[in-house]
Design an enzyme around this catalytic site. Sequence first.
Site, PDB file in Angstrom:
ATOM      1  N   TYR A 101       0.853  -1.191   0.000  1.00 12.38           N
ATOM      2  CA  TYR A 101       0.000   0.000   0.000  1.00 12.38           C
ATOM      3  C   TYR A 101       0.891   1.244   0.000  1.00 12.38           C
ATOM      4  CZ  TYR A 101      -4.381   2.266  -0.065  1.00 12.38           C
ATOM      5  OH  TYR A 101      -5.429   3.028  -0.496  1.00 12.38           O
ATOM      6  N   ARG A 153      -8.333  10.248  -9.093  1.00  8.80           N
ATOM      7  CA  ARG A 153      -7.499  10.940  -8.100  1.00  8.80           C
ATOM      8  C   ARG A 153      -6.817   9.881  -7.235  1.00  8.80           C
ATOM      9  NH1 ARG A 153      -8.479  11.637  -2.670  1.00  8.80           N
ATOM     10  NH2 ARG A 153      -7.195   9.851  -3.048  1.00  8.80           N
ATOM     11  N   LYS A 171      -5.736  -2.180  -1.441  1.00 10.90           N
ATOM     12  CA  LYS A 171      -6.637  -1.909  -0.321  1.00 10.90           C
ATOM     13  C   LYS A 171      -7.330  -3.189   0.132  1.00 10.90           C
ATOM     14  CE  LYS A 171      -8.669   1.960   1.420  1.00 10.90           C
ATOM     15  NZ  LYS A 171      -8.476   3.377   1.419  1.00 10.90           N
ATOM     16  N   GLU A 242     -13.347   4.588  -3.805  1.00 18.39           N
ATOM     17  CA  GLU A 242     -11.938   4.865  -3.500  1.00 18.39           C
ATOM     18  C   GLU A 242     -11.299   5.748  -4.554  1.00 18.39           C
ATOM     19  OE1 GLU A 242     -10.266   3.888  -0.827  1.00 18.39           O
ATOM     20  OE2 GLU A 242      -8.296   4.570  -1.484  1.00 18.39           O
ATOM     21  N   ASP A 243     -10.667   6.803  -4.115  1.00 20.37           N
ATOM     22  CA  ASP A 243      -9.870   7.661  -4.983  1.00 20.37           C
ATOM     23  C   ASP A 243     -10.633   8.207  -6.202  1.00 20.37           C
ATOM     24  OD1 ASP A 243      -7.891   7.487  -3.165  1.00 20.37           O
ATOM     25  OD2 ASP A 243      -6.414   6.495  -4.434  1.00 20.37           O
ATOM     26  N   ASP A 265     -13.975   5.830   1.789  1.00 26.29           N
ATOM     27  CA  ASP A 265     -12.903   5.787   2.780  1.00 26.29           C
ATOM     28  C   ASP A 265     -12.106   7.081   2.822  1.00 26.29           C
ATOM     29  OD1 ASP A 265     -11.379   4.383   4.736  1.00 26.29           O
ATOM     30  OD2 ASP A 265      -9.767   4.364   3.262  1.00 26.29           O
ATOM     31  N   ASP A 266     -11.934   7.720   1.660  1.00 23.53           N
ATOM     32  CA  ASP A 266     -11.146   8.954   1.615  1.00 23.53           C
ATOM     33  C   ASP A 266     -11.807  10.044   2.450  1.00 23.53           C
ATOM     34  OD1 ASP A 266      -9.317   7.878  -0.353  1.00 23.53           O
ATOM     35  OD2 ASP A 266     -11.008   8.002  -1.726  1.00 23.53           O
ATOM     36  N   ASN A 405      -0.278  11.527   1.242  1.00 19.57           N
ATOM     37  CA  ASN A 405       0.460  10.393   0.683  1.00 19.57           C
ATOM     38  C   ASN A 405       0.732  10.644  -0.788  1.00 19.57           C
ATOM     39  OD1 ASN A 405       0.485   8.641   2.948  1.00 19.57           O
ATOM     40  ND2 ASN A 405      -1.669   8.207   2.608  1.00 19.57           N
TER      41      ASN A 405
HETATM   42  P1  NAD Z   1      -8.486  15.999  -2.734  1.00 22.42           P
HETATM   43  O1  NAD Z   1      -8.009  16.074  -4.119  1.00 22.42           O
HETATM   44  O2  NAD Z   1      -9.916  15.770  -2.472  1.00 22.42           O
HETATM   45  O3  NAD Z   1      -8.075  17.316  -1.939  1.00 22.42           O
HETATM   46  C1  NAD Z   1      -6.875  18.021  -2.095  1.00 22.42           C
HETATM   47  C2  NAD Z   1      -7.132  19.446  -1.658  1.00 22.42           C
HETATM   48  O4  NAD Z   1      -5.909  20.143  -1.596  1.00 22.42           O
HETATM   49  C3  NAD Z   1      -8.032  20.227  -2.585  1.00 22.42           C
HETATM   50  O5  NAD Z   1      -8.981  20.901  -1.831  1.00 22.42           O
HETATM   51  C4  NAD Z   1      -7.088  21.237  -3.232  1.00 22.42           C
HETATM   52  O6  NAD Z   1      -7.745  22.453  -3.513  1.00 22.42           O
HETATM   53  C5  NAD Z   1      -6.086  21.431  -2.145  1.00 22.42           C
HETATM   54  N1  NAD Z   1      -4.815  21.955  -2.643  1.00 22.42           N
HETATM   55  C6  NAD Z   1      -4.200  21.715  -3.818  1.00 22.42           C
HETATM   56  N2  NAD Z   1      -3.058  22.414  -3.909  1.00 22.42           N
HETATM   57  C7  NAD Z   1      -2.948  23.107  -2.770  1.00 22.42           C
HETATM   58  C8  NAD Z   1      -1.983  24.013  -2.270  1.00 22.42           C
HETATM   59  N3  NAD Z   1      -0.896  24.333  -2.973  1.00 22.42           N
HETATM   60  N4  NAD Z   1      -2.181  24.545  -1.056  1.00 22.42           N
HETATM   61  C9  NAD Z   1      -3.264  24.222  -0.332  1.00 22.42           C
HETATM   62  N5  NAD Z   1      -4.218  23.363  -0.755  1.00 22.42           N
HETATM   63  C10 NAD Z   1      -4.062  22.821  -1.959  1.00 22.42           C
HETATM   64  O7  NAD Z   1      -7.651  14.850  -2.030  1.00 22.42           O
HETATM   65  P2  NAD Z   1      -7.959  14.130  -0.644  1.00 22.42           P
HETATM   66  O8  NAD Z   1      -8.729  12.885  -0.840  1.00 22.42           O
HETATM   67  O9  NAD Z   1      -8.501  15.127   0.298  1.00 22.42           O
HETATM   68  O10 NAD Z   1      -6.493  13.673  -0.250  1.00 22.42           O
HETATM   69  C11 NAD Z   1      -5.484  14.620  -0.027  1.00 22.42           C
HETATM   70  C12 NAD Z   1      -4.244  13.942   0.464  1.00 22.42           C
HETATM   71  O11 NAD Z   1      -4.508  13.281   1.681  1.00 22.42           O
HETATM   72  C13 NAD Z   1      -3.686  12.878  -0.479  1.00 22.42           C
HETATM   73  O12 NAD Z   1      -2.287  12.945  -0.477  1.00 22.42           O
HETATM   74  C14 NAD Z   1      -4.113  11.583   0.146  1.00 22.42           C
HETATM   75  O13 NAD Z   1      -3.212  10.522  -0.144  1.00 22.42           O
HETATM   76  C15 NAD Z   1      -4.049  11.949   1.602  1.00 22.42           C
HETATM   77  N6  NAD Z   1      -4.870  11.086   2.419  1.00 22.42           N
HETATM   78  C16 NAD Z   1      -4.275  10.434   3.449  1.00 22.42           C
HETATM   79  C17 NAD Z   1      -5.009   9.571   4.230  1.00 22.42           C
HETATM   80  C18 NAD Z   1      -4.389   8.847   5.382  1.00 22.42           C
HETATM   81  O14 NAD Z   1      -4.933   7.863   5.874  1.00 22.42           O
HETATM   82  N7  NAD Z   1      -3.261   9.299   5.854  1.00 22.42           N
HETATM   83  C19 NAD Z   1      -6.354   9.368   3.948  1.00 22.42           C
HETATM   84  C20 NAD Z   1      -6.935  10.075   2.891  1.00 22.42           C
HETATM   85  C21 NAD Z   1      -6.183  10.938   2.135  1.00 22.42           C
END
Ligand code: NAD
Length: 548
Positions: A101, A153, A171, A242-243, A265-266, A405
């Site tokens: 993962y 995404r 996953k 997912e994604d 899940d996201d 991530n």
């Molecule tokens: P998403 O695409 O829904 O959201 C990303 C957000 O970031 C958007 O609102 C975008 O406008 C904003 N953004 C883009 N560029 C930016 C910048 N320069 N400054 C500030 N904000 C900016 O994605 P998501 O599902 O919310 O996931 C985001 C991240 O979180 C990914 O890297 C994902 O892997 C990670 N994530 C981690 C976990 C975990 O368990 N640790 C779980 C879910 C998501």
Amino acid sequence: MATQTHSWSDVPTGLALLRDPLRNKGTAFTLEERDALGLRGLLPARVHTQDEQASRVMLNLRNLSDPLEKYVALNALHDRNEALFFRVVIDHIDEIMPIIYTPTVGLACQKFGQIFQRPRGVFISIQERGRVAEVLRNWPYPARMIVVTDGERILGLGDLGANGMGIPVGKLALYTGCGGIDPRVCLPVTLDVGTNNAELLADPYYVGLRERRVSGDAYDELMEEFITAAHQVFPGVVIQFEDFANHNAFRLLEKYRDRIPTFNDDIQGTAAVALAGIFSALRVTGENLTDQQFLFMGAGEAAVGIADLISSAMETNGLSAAEARERCWLFDSQGLVVSGRPKLAGHKLLYAHDHAPIEDFVTAIRTLKPTGIIGVAAVGGTFTRSVLEEMARINKQPIVFALSNPTSQSECTAEEAYRWTNGRALFACGSPFDPVTIDGRTFVPRQGNNSYIFPGIGLGAIASGTQRITDDVFMAAAYKLAHLVSESDLEQGSLYPALSRTREVSAHIGTAVAEAAHTRKLTEQRRPADVFADVEAQMYEPSYPSYA
Ligand code: NAD
């Protein structure tokens, strides 16, 4: 789960058996089985135990230095001998999870076409519209848990089209490895509606449709057909989105959450894991949740999902909905999300408060004085030294969650978080980081990884036969997870239990889901006398079947 016994007439024999990953035991077939199943001479003489085989797998894996090679080697094992693959995953989850993962799966998706060997799961392309049920019937096992993506995404890596299949596959391996869901009921699905990734469209090894993404009615019709067909072919199946990109993720969840057992899940799993980390941080500071203020870097699925669950938790602690939301602020690529900003996307509206625009994150911290910053923007390095120093200046123990991530997108490293706050940060990360020693104190950062949450949600949903997955189970999951963090975890700066305890965590979270299903009458099953024991008894063990 008890060891299965098969009658010899059930199983293929000879080479066909060795090539059936669900039944293959490799050199662990006993001499008696070899005689009965036409395997004499097809295996070397020595009979190994599963533990000996697992030790050989680990030896070979550790000899590889490239994570992607390890990923390919583990996939090949999965294709050869499923029980051995899961033995290795379960017994070495800390070491294996970052390979199957995040972060390695991100690279694997980027190179999916190049490393492609054998398909796993079901690919449904837009060209199969009208034939989705027929396509799903080609899957030979009775699915009860589907993870579906459209690849738009993938992690923080953007549109990877059909290459995104690595994510449902990885996953679901965790649903089994961490949640004990029988791998035979797990089905990875990719809806291939094209990709807008120009590099992939030009890549000769790309596995998907070489067309631009379909959207609008055609997309919605394919999704509707998929959901309907999945429930026709696999009645009651749990479907985890997912994604998906923001513009689909929120609306698909809203559209289907009251129709089928589903969750995103996201949005929801991430929320539960983040809230659990916050509960742990507050155990360290001794402060109340309702006195906290959070500033999110990012305003997408993870940010809004976490903010929603934090607000709900604050409401249960006495704040009004409006007061609770005012304690959560979003910051995106255009700066602080404020009510005066034109053309705000719908999912951001609840957290768009009345305030002058602020373009710079450090200024936002100085102005709003958050007690915690939560990074979920998938933009690496945004928690700069100035950001961390400012958080340390205004807080005795700042909450710093760098959850994006894969590792390259992490807002800061563990080392940076501890160093620039003089070891005072209460830190959690999305991708794994090694322990850090600052001024003689060693911190063990743990991943705020939704793999603590989703396997248990799936396990409980399947065990109880729930028809819906309601919001309250994510709150319950956060409490259960936080409860499993020990004092010694907290002393070393760990806000989560060790990953090696994920099966125990999943059994507890599964119980919470099952309890909710019975209490809210969302299942036709009778409530077992001991719900925890019932959930635990349904967990898959990767021991070999005995063909005797
Ligand atoms: P998403 O695409 O829904 O959201 C990303 C957000 O970031 C958007 O609102 C975008 O406008 C904003 N953004 C883009 N560029 C930016 C910048 N320069 N400054 C500030 N904000 C900016 O994605 P998501 O599902 O919310 O996931 C985001 C991240 O979180 C990914 O890297 C994902 O892997 C990670 N994530 C981690 C976990 C975990 O368990 N640790 C779980 C879910 C998501």
